[in-house]
Write an enzyme that holds these catalytic residues in place. Sequence first.
Site, mmCIF file in Angstrom:
data_model
loop_
_atom_site.group_PDB
_atom_site.id
_atom_site.type_symbol
_atom_site.label_atom_id
_atom_site.label_comp_id
_atom_site.label_asym_id
_atom_site.label_seq_id
_atom_site.Cartn_x
_atom_site.Cartn_y
_atom_site.Cartn_z
ATOM 1 N N ASN A 9 0.779 -1.237 0.133
ATOM 2 C CA ASN A 9 0.119 0.033 0.006
ATOM 3 C C ASN A 9 0.874 1.251 0.038
ATOM 4 O O ASN A 9 1.591 1.571 0.676
ATOM 5 C CB ASN A 9 -1.005 0.046 1.322
ATOM 6 N N LYS A 11 -0.039 4.233 -0.303
ATOM 7 C CA LYS A 11 -0.643 5.320 0.480
ATOM 8 C C LYS A 11 -0.384 6.501 -0.466
ATOM 9 O O LYS A 11 -0.380 6.417 -1.680
ATOM 10 C CB LYS A 11 -0.143 5.538 1.614
ATOM 11 N N HIS A 100 -9.489 1.540 5.294
ATOM 12 C CA HIS A 100 -7.966 1.874 6.145
ATOM 13 C C HIS A 100 -8.239 2.590 7.424
ATOM 14 O O HIS A 100 -9.207 3.562 7.251
ATOM 15 C CB HIS A 100 -7.076 2.122 5.158
ATOM 16 N N GLU A 102 -6.619 4.974 8.210
ATOM 17 C CA GLU A 102 -6.448 6.621 7.760
ATOM 18 C C GLU A 102 -7.775 7.115 7.204
ATOM 19 O O GLU A 102 -7.985 8.372 7.417
ATOM 20 C CB GLU A 102 -5.274 6.555 6.739
ATOM 21 N N GLU A 171 -5.209 -4.563 11.071
ATOM 22 C CA GLU A 171 -4.258 -3.723 11.236
ATOM 23 C C GLU A 171 -4.457 -2.846 12.617
ATOM 24 O O GLU A 171 -5.272 -1.966 12.560
ATOM 25 C CB GLU A 171 -4.271 -2.832 9.922
ATOM 26 N N GLY A 177 2.503 2.501 10.599
ATOM 27 C CA GLY A 177 3.577 3.541 10.428
ATOM 28 C C GLY A 177 4.282 4.020 11.646
ATOM 29 O O GLY A 177 5.044 5.047 11.707
ATOM 30 N N SER A 216 3.578 -2.182 10.430
ATOM 31 C CA SER A 216 5.115 -2.055 10.604
ATOM 32 C C SER A 216 5.529 -3.378 10.215
ATOM 33 O O SER A 216 6.515 -3.926 10.811
ATOM 34 C CB SER A 216 5.307 -1.579 11.986
ATOM 35 N N GLY A 237 2.514 -0.906 4.425
ATOM 36 C CA GLY A 237 2.552 0.437 3.982
ATOM 37 C C GLY A 237 3.926 0.791 3.454
ATOM 38 O O GLY A 237 4.604 0.514 2.547
#
Length: 252
Positions: A9, A11, A100, A102, A171, A177, A216, A237
């Site tokens: 991903n 992003k 997701h 985010e 996740e 991240g 991560s 990610g």
Amino acid sequence: MRPLIVIGNWKMNGNLASNADWIKTVARGMESGMPADRQYVVCPPHPYLAQCAQLIKEHSLAFLSLGAQDASAQSSGAYTGEASASMLKELGCRYVILGHSERRQLHHEVDEVVAAKALQVLDNGMTPVICVGETADERNSGRAEEVVCGQITKQVAVLQDRLVDCLIAYEPVWAIGTGKVASAQVAQDMHRHIRLQLAEFDEDVASHVGILYGGSVKPDNAVELFAMPDIDGGLVGGVSLNPNDFLAICQA
Ligand code: PGA
């Protein structure tokens, strides 16, 4: 037997030149063959999907599929800034990441919207990758399983046995991240919990649905994570931006 799936991903990262370099490096790395029982997916930002589809074709990258990072809950119409599932399909996408954290946090996306998006993706013959996960506060207050099960319940209510054609990505928000990966055992416990919850609904769905871990993931923790019986791959990610690290995780 569920195949192992690794999804990169990107992003909101990349540009025309770096995307071309990434695909070239991955193509070179995959040239000598990849484990055949696995699937590999890259999810660039929407504006680069057509470019990446073309590059994947040019490099005859049979091992790599294209995915998108979101899709609209609507099929067409006055929805400025949205991209429909049929558009993503037309560009060659086979997977779409949905819900997701985010998007949940920054765009206030709720489970009902995620499920509506998943229906659009399924109706267009692609695989939704439905993200779930708890925040640090929710885990620290002992509510991790309750929160994740609540998210899964809302998907089951709408998608029913069509869930068998979806992927779930666990996740934990505190691991995304941050460099703080869930230990393989913590991840496995939650994956098991999700699978048992799905089994209460339908044994067949529970045994067939792929549950990926995200947060991560790196080359040096992927082996241990992927060895767990209920972890069917990873949603990667930041580290997936480096094509060599992505390859290393694909081979883990
Ligand atoms: P990360 O992100 O690998 O950078 O932690 C995972 C994700 O957001 O899917």
